[in-house]
Scaffold this active site. Structure first.
Site, mmCIF file in Angstrom:
data_model
loop_
_atom_site.group_PDB
_atom_site.id
_atom_site.type_symbol
_atom_site.label_atom_id
_atom_site.label_comp_id
_atom_site.label_asym_id
_atom_site.label_seq_id
_atom_site.Cartn_x
_atom_site.Cartn_y
_atom_site.Cartn_z
ATOM 1 N N SER A 34 48.894 36.264 23.210
ATOM 2 C CA SER A 34 48.102 37.471 23.457
ATOM 3 C C SER A 34 46.606 37.198 23.328
ATOM 4 C CB SER A 34 48.515 38.578 22.484
ATOM 5 O OG SER A 34 48.440 38.116 21.149
ATOM 6 N N ASN A 121 52.136 41.380 11.097
ATOM 7 C CA ASN A 121 52.541 42.729 11.496
ATOM 8 C C ASN A 121 51.637 43.807 10.899
ATOM 9 O OD1 ASN A 121 54.536 41.371 12.796
ATOM 10 N ND2 ASN A 121 56.197 41.974 11.412
ATOM 11 N N THR A 166 38.180 80.964 43.630
ATOM 12 C CA THR A 166 39.574 80.774 43.221
ATOM 13 C C THR A 166 40.267 80.328 44.504
ATOM 14 O OG1 THR A 166 40.199 83.056 43.727
ATOM 15 C CG2 THR A 166 39.455 82.639 41.484
ATOM 16 N N HIS A 167 41.230 79.444 44.372
ATOM 17 C CA HIS A 167 41.880 78.840 45.550
ATOM 18 C C HIS A 167 40.849 78.143 46.451
ATOM 19 C CE1 HIS A 167 45.316 81.558 44.576
ATOM 20 N NE2 HIS A 167 44.332 82.398 44.291
ATOM 21 N N SER A 288 26.429 53.836 54.149
ATOM 22 C CA SER A 288 27.549 53.295 54.898
ATOM 23 C C SER A 288 27.050 52.102 55.696
ATOM 24 C CB SER A 288 28.101 54.359 55.838
ATOM 25 O OG SER A 288 28.781 53.746 56.916
ATOM 26 N N LYS A 294 24.884 58.346 56.334
ATOM 27 C CA LYS A 294 25.761 58.603 55.198
ATOM 28 C C LYS A 294 25.098 58.355 53.856
ATOM 29 C CE LYS A 294 29.829 59.326 55.148
ATOM 30 N NZ LYS A 294 30.928 58.517 55.683
ATOM 31 N N ASN A 296 27.075 58.335 50.364
ATOM 32 C CA ASN A 296 28.413 58.556 49.808
ATOM 33 C C ASN A 296 28.387 58.661 48.284
ATOM 34 O OD1 ASN A 296 29.561 58.378 52.401
ATOM 35 N ND2 ASN A 296 29.577 56.147 52.281
ATOM 36 N N GLU A 301 33.441 59.545 43.115
ATOM 37 C CA GLU A 301 34.796 59.226 43.579
ATOM 38 C C GLU A 301 35.494 58.293 42.598
ATOM 39 O OE1 GLU A 301 32.745 58.327 47.538
ATOM 40 O OE2 GLU A 301 34.850 58.446 48.092
ATOM 41 N N TYR A 328 58.676 46.140 13.389
ATOM 42 C CA TYR A 328 57.906 45.517 14.455
ATOM 43 C C TYR A 328 58.827 44.868 15.489
ATOM 44 C CZ TYR A 328 54.732 42.363 16.903
ATOM 45 O OH TYR A 328 54.025 41.704 17.875
ATOM 46 N N GLN A 333 53.176 44.124 21.271
ATOM 47 C CA GLN A 333 51.997 43.355 21.674
ATOM 48 C C GLN A 333 51.418 43.903 22.979
ATOM 49 O OE1 GLN A 333 51.582 39.030 20.906
ATOM 50 N NE2 GLN A 333 51.978 38.814 23.081
HETATM 51 N N1 ARG Z 1 50.089 39.179 18.599
HETATM 52 C C1 ARG Z 1 50.982 40.024 17.905
HETATM 53 C C2 ARG Z 1 50.849 41.456 18.430
HETATM 54 O O1 ARG Z 1 49.886 41.754 19.004
HETATM 55 C C3 ARG Z 1 50.703 40.004 16.441
HETATM 56 C C4 ARG Z 1 51.875 40.322 15.600
HETATM 57 C C5 ARG Z 1 52.851 39.199 15.687
HETATM 58 N N2 ARG Z 1 53.926 39.395 14.795
HETATM 59 C C6 ARG Z 1 55.064 38.741 14.914
HETATM 60 N N3 ARG Z 1 55.980 39.013 14.056
HETATM 61 N N4 ARG Z 1 55.264 37.849 15.837
HETATM 62 O O2 ARG Z 1 51.717 42.248 18.261
#
Ligand code: ARG
Length: 469
Positions: A34, A121, A166-167, A288, A294, A296, A301, A328, A333
């Site tokens: 991650s 965790n 309205t509408h 444009s 134009k 825009n 948007e 957990y 993640q």
């Molecule tokens: N990268 C993990 C997450 O974002 C951290 C926690 C990992 N915990 C584990 N028991 N593998 O959730």
């Protein structure tokens, strides 16, 4: 900061295919790591580790000298990350292990003692709460700024009439200031939702460890206080597996994004050639490449469109969390990217909208003309029949309807009918009726609390500007 994978895209497919061909370990790293996105949590991770180490030393779980080394080492790592000198390593999975491994490299043994009485965790749950809390504070200030922009334009245009719809059909005249203040009310509720979310979020998971708590004599009140939480989370299983705070944040974001998109849509409509109620400067428009005339409203948007990804983030995380058994699971993640993305989109949309509100130049003369068109004061005529002739409202409504049809047939406004025309439908009508048929008389008469009378609007705008000062 960059030997971590970037997400695959179409052009990179070949290269990625090659990487996956390298075998299961490469695929595992790719799906498991991650660090590509959770590096955003580095400040919070270090903040949490500092609080944890200080508490461990205070409780005699690690030596004071170890705590000093940890604090010095973490400060050096923070400086490296800040300066872009830190090499993030996907083999170390996430921000927690990247920082901890670097700490042990730098300070040896003491670094290896940091993870006593905690787990990734409770660590990630703490880091992520701190990040969302910071994001809430930043977004709250931005919403307040957008409200200030709206309220000050509202004060400026408290008495300028525009057609109220309205509408999307002309209904009754309102003032432009009143219309803008409607959005101030919405944004105030958005801030309220953020404040609620912040209050419930503000309990500290740290010390819940992996899921069951710890056998070390830790002081969870101390770490909670050091990190600005109200109190430690009371149940260790809940502490590591709850992501309500992220869901509430995304729900608040989605609702606010819907508000922003409604205003953005109105800006798009108001800028369009048939309306031309407002003009945006070059600062918030583009030309444009083919049509020289134009201008825009791209920024509006895009504010309108950001709602899609923000709402998607909420639905995405709700779907990740649904049915997850305690405590957990790695599924969690997947909580971060939607939150990071939605927070960034929300912040940008707020900045763009506040900018456009300050930038827009209303064509008040044109809005006034359209405020008077479409028989917008028909209700005022019906109300006059009720007030002066004591007719029941339903009867007054029918008579007014016939007068509108008459005016339509003649190609004039209600004010363009003669008194004789009026009296053909209701003989007791007098010339006094014409005084309620102007746009200014109409808005000025709406003095009920919350109504569009310019005096009301000016008072409300002032109230908001004072509250937001
Ligand atoms: N990268 C993990 C997450 O974002 C951290 C926690 C990992 N915990 C584990 N028991 N593998 O959730």
């Amino acid at each position: 900061m960059s030997d971590t994978p970037t997400p695959p895209d179409a052009e990179a497919n070949l290269q990625w295919g090659g990487r996956f061909a390298a075998g299961p370990s490469a695929i595992m790293q790719e799906i498991n790591a991650s660090i590509g996105f959770d590096r955003k949590l580095w400040r919070q991770d270090i903040q949490g580790s500092l609080a944890h180490a200080a508490m461990l030393a205070k409780m005699g779980i690690i030596a004071p000298a170890d705590e000093r080394d940890i604090a010095t080492g973490l400060a050096a790592i923070a400086a490296d990350i800040e300066a872009g000198r830190f090499t993030f390593d996907a083999a170390l999975e996430d921000i927690h292990m990247n920082i901890e491994a670097r700490l042990s490299e730098r300070i040896g043994e003491a670094g290896k003692r940091l993870h006593t009485a905690r787990s990734r965790n409770d660590q990630v749950a703490t880091d992520f709460r701190l990040w969302v809390r910071d994001a809430i504070d930043g977004l709250d200030a931005q919403i307040a700024d957008a409200m200030r922009a709206l309220a000050s334009r509202a004060a400026e245009h408290a008495a300028d009439p525009m057609p109220g719809f309205t509408h999307l059909q002309t209904a009754q005249p309102v003032t432009f200031g009143h219309h803008l203040l409607a959005y101030v009310e919405m944004l105030a509720r958005d801030r309220g939702r953020l404040a609620d979310c912040r209050r419930r979020l503000n309990e500290c998971p740290l010390g819940a460890a992996a899921l069951a708590g710890t056998s070390f004599a830790i002081d969870r009140d101390a770490t909670a206080a050091a990190l600005g939480f109200y109190r430690p989370a009371a149940n260790s299983l809940d502490a590591v597996s709850d992501r309500d705070f992220a869901l509430e944040f995304l729900a608040a974001a989605a609702i606010s994004a819907v508000h922003l998109s409604r205003l953005a849509e109105e800006i798009v409509i108001w800028c369009s050639a048939p309306f031309r109620f407002i003009r945006l400067s070059d600062a918030y428009t583009t030309g444009s490449s083919i049509m020289p005339q134009k201008r825009n409203p791209d920024a509006a948007e895009l504010v309108r469109a950001k709602t899609g990804r923000i709402t998607g983030a909420l639905v995405g995380l709700l779907t990740v969390m649904k049915g997850l058994p305690l405590a957990y699971a790695k599924d969690m993640q997947e909580d971060k990217e939607p939150v990071f993305d939605a927070a960034a989109a929300w912040a940008l949309a707020l900045a763009a909208l506040a900018g456009m509100v300050r930038d827009l130049a209303p064509d008040t003369a044109r809005m006034r003309i359209f405020a008077a068109s479409g028989f917008a004061t028909a209700t005022d005529l019906a109300d006059w029949l009720v007030r002066v002739l004591a007719l029941p409202f339903r009867t007054a409504h029918h008579i007014t309807g016939r007068l509108v049809a008459r005016a339509e047939a003649q190609g004039v406004d209600l004010a363009g009918l003669t008194l004789a025309d009026m009296q053909a439908e209701e003989p007791r009508i007098t010339a006094a009726v014409f005084s309620v048929l102007t746009v200014d008389a109409s808005v000025a008469s709406r003095t009920s609390y919350g109504g569009t009378a310019p005096a009301n609007v000016a008072r409300q705008a002032r109230r908001w500007l004072e509250a937001l000062a």
